[in-house]
Motif scaffolding. Structure first.
Motif, PDB file in Angstrom:
ATOM      1  N   ALA A   5       0.950  -1.411  -0.244  1.00  0.00           N
ATOM      2  CA  ALA A   5      -0.114   0.171   0.426  1.00  0.00           C
ATOM      3  C   ALA A   5       0.788   1.227   0.029  1.00  0.00           C
ATOM      4  O   ALA A   5       2.084   1.208   0.020  1.00  0.00           O
ATOM      5  N   ARG A   6       0.122   2.322  -0.810  1.00  0.00           N
ATOM      6  CA  ARG A   6       1.176   3.358  -0.536  1.00  0.00           C
ATOM      7  C   ARG A   6       0.567   4.051   0.375  1.00  0.00           C
ATOM      8  O   ARG A   6      -0.754   4.518   0.524  1.00  0.00           O
ATOM      9  N   ALA A   7       1.395   5.072   1.482  1.00  0.00           N
ATOM     10  CA  ALA A   7       0.526   6.228   2.288  1.00  0.00           C
ATOM     11  C   ALA A   7       0.568   6.995   1.519  1.00  0.00           C
ATOM     12  O   ALA A   7       0.371   7.542   0.646  1.00  0.00           O
ATOM     13  N   SER A   8      -1.053   7.343   2.439  1.00  0.00           N
ATOM     14  CA  SER A   8      -1.793   8.495   2.280  1.00  0.00           C
ATOM     15  C   SER A   8      -2.109   9.510   2.738  1.00  0.00           C
ATOM     16  O   SER A   8      -3.144  10.115   2.177  1.00  0.00           O
ATOM     17  N   GLY A   9      -1.163   9.447   3.835  1.00  0.00           N
ATOM     18  CA  GLY A   9      -1.293  10.231   4.955  1.00  0.00           C
ATOM     19  C   GLY A   9      -0.822  11.655   4.646  1.00  0.00           C
ATOM     20  O   GLY A   9      -0.322  11.652   3.434  1.00  0.00           O
ATOM     21  N   THR A  10      -0.746  12.339   5.860  1.00  0.00           N
ATOM     22  CA  THR A  10       0.699  13.998   5.308  1.00  0.00           C
ATOM     23  C   THR A  10       1.453  13.812   6.481  1.00  0.00           C
ATOM     24  O   THR A  10       1.449  13.864   7.786  1.00  0.00           O
ATOM     25  N   ILE A  11       2.473  14.790   6.072  1.00  0.00           N
ATOM     26  CA  ILE A  11       3.445  14.995   6.852  1.00  0.00           C
ATOM     27  C   ILE A  11       3.255  16.895   6.991  1.00  0.00           C
ATOM     28  O   ILE A  11       2.863  17.032   6.410  1.00  0.00           O
ATOM     29  N   GLU A  99       8.983   1.294   4.893  1.00  0.00           N
ATOM     30  CA  GLU A  99       9.168   1.137   4.064  1.00  0.00           C
ATOM     31  C   GLU A  99       8.831   1.128   2.637  1.00  0.00           C
ATOM     32  O   GLU A  99       8.139   0.743   1.925  1.00  0.00           O
ATOM     33  N   HIS A 100       7.666   2.576   3.024  1.00  0.00           N
ATOM     34  CA  HIS A 100       6.657   3.342   2.621  1.00  0.00           C
ATOM     35  C   HIS A 100       7.760   4.425   2.063  1.00  0.00           C
ATOM     36  O   HIS A 100       6.648   5.540   1.528  1.00  0.00           O
ATOM     37  N   GLY A 101       8.376   4.945   2.846  1.00  0.00           N
ATOM     38  CA  GLY A 101       9.377   6.027   2.051  1.00  0.00           C
ATOM     39  C   GLY A 101       8.886   7.422   3.558  1.00  0.00           C
ATOM     40  O   GLY A 101       9.515   8.689   2.596  1.00  0.00           O
ATOM     41  N   ILE A 102       8.381   6.914   4.060  1.00  0.00           N
ATOM     42  CA  ILE A 102       7.863   7.448   4.915  1.00  0.00           C
ATOM     43  C   ILE A 102       9.210   8.337   5.839  1.00  0.00           C
ATOM     44  O   ILE A 102       9.531  10.064   5.768  1.00  0.00           O
ATOM     45  N   GLY A 103      10.423   7.873   6.321  1.00  0.00           N
ATOM     46  CA  GLY A 103      10.823   7.717   6.908  1.00  0.00           C
ATOM     47  C   GLY A 103      11.930   8.847   6.764  1.00  0.00           C
ATOM     48  O   GLY A 103      12.652   9.744   6.785  1.00  0.00           O
ATOM     49  N   THR A 104      12.304   8.492   5.675  1.00  0.00           N
ATOM     50  CA  THR A 104      12.321   9.443   4.549  1.00  0.00           C
ATOM     51  C   THR A 104      12.462  11.038   3.851  1.00  0.00           C
ATOM     52  O   THR A 104      13.494  12.158   4.130  1.00  0.00           O
ATOM     53  N   GLU A 105      11.334  10.831   3.487  1.00  0.00           N
ATOM     54  CA  GLU A 105      10.200  12.416   4.160  1.00  0.00           C
ATOM     55  C   GLU A 105      10.344  13.344   5.267  1.00  0.00           C
ATOM     56  O   GLU A 105      10.393  14.218   5.162  1.00  0.00           O
ATOM     57  N   LEU A 106      10.540  11.980   6.331  1.00  0.00           N
ATOM     58  CA  LEU A 106      10.558  12.864   7.913  1.00  0.00           C
ATOM     59  C   LEU A 106      12.018  14.232   7.736  1.00  0.00           C
ATOM     60  O   LEU A 106      12.120  14.383   8.077  1.00  0.00           O
TER      61      LEU A 106
END
Length: 191
Positions: A5-11, A99-106
């Motif tokens: 699944a792709r992350a669909s939330g907001t940062i 493993e959805h790119g969230i850590g990288t974006e943060l």
């Protein structure tokens, strides 16, 4: 969240009234994720105390929020009494959201925030077994060194400029409006 699944939330940044969301996120971390975040096992009481300091001066917390819940967080903390040359970054991502790119974006948000606060050296540390965090640090050209079972990463942010300051200011305005809407939804839901 399924494996594909792709992350669909907001940062966005967390605001003082959202301290409970941060605490709930840390409480949901499984044993392995708690170990990865704090470099040792921690109790619920430890997390309660730790989360109570989210709003301390010199701390900025960015979060990935999905369906009104914090599922990942990145903290920027000043080292010393004032913002100066050095700061520390710390990350936590719930297992289902890894493993959805969230850590990288943060990480990108933390680096920009450090840059805009005049930080010249950003530290992050993780266990030597935390390959995911090391991979994220490498994406941002961190200098990694191994010390006593841990990896210490050092990132040298660029100097702040008009665009980095403007980007953070715009995101703060939008993020604050989103926080107000999230609060309104929680109040209506609780009624």
């Amino acid at each position: 969240m399924s494996e594909h699944a792709r992350a669909s939330g907001t940062i966005r940044k967390l605001w003082p009234h959202e301290q409970g969301l941060f605490r709930e996120h840390l409480m949901r971390l499984d044993k392995a994720s708690r170990m990865a975040r704090f470099a040792h096992g921690v109790s619920d009481a430890f997390i309660e105390e730790y989360a109570s300091h989210m709003t301390d001066a010199g701390s900025t917390v960015f979060a990935y929020i999905e369906d009104g819940e914090v599922r990942a967080a990145a903290e920027l903390k000043k080292l010393g009494d004032t913002w100066g040359r050095e700061a520390e970054a710390a990350f936590s991502v719930e297992a289902a959201y890894q493993e959805h790119g969230i850590g990288t974006e943060l990480m990108g948000r933390v680096i920009r925030a450090a840059r805009n606060r005049g930080v010249h050296l950003l530290y992050m540390s993780c266990l030597a077994t935390n390959a995911k965090m090391q991979a994220i640090a490498r994406k941002y050209e961190a200098d990694l060194r191994f010390e006593l079972g841990e990896v210490i990463g050092e990132i040298v942010p660029q100097e702040p400029n008009y665009f980095s300051l403007l980007a953070e200011a715009v995101e703060d305005r939008v993020g604050f409006m989103m926080a107000v809407l999230d609060l309104q939804r929680r109040v209506v839901k609780a009624a």
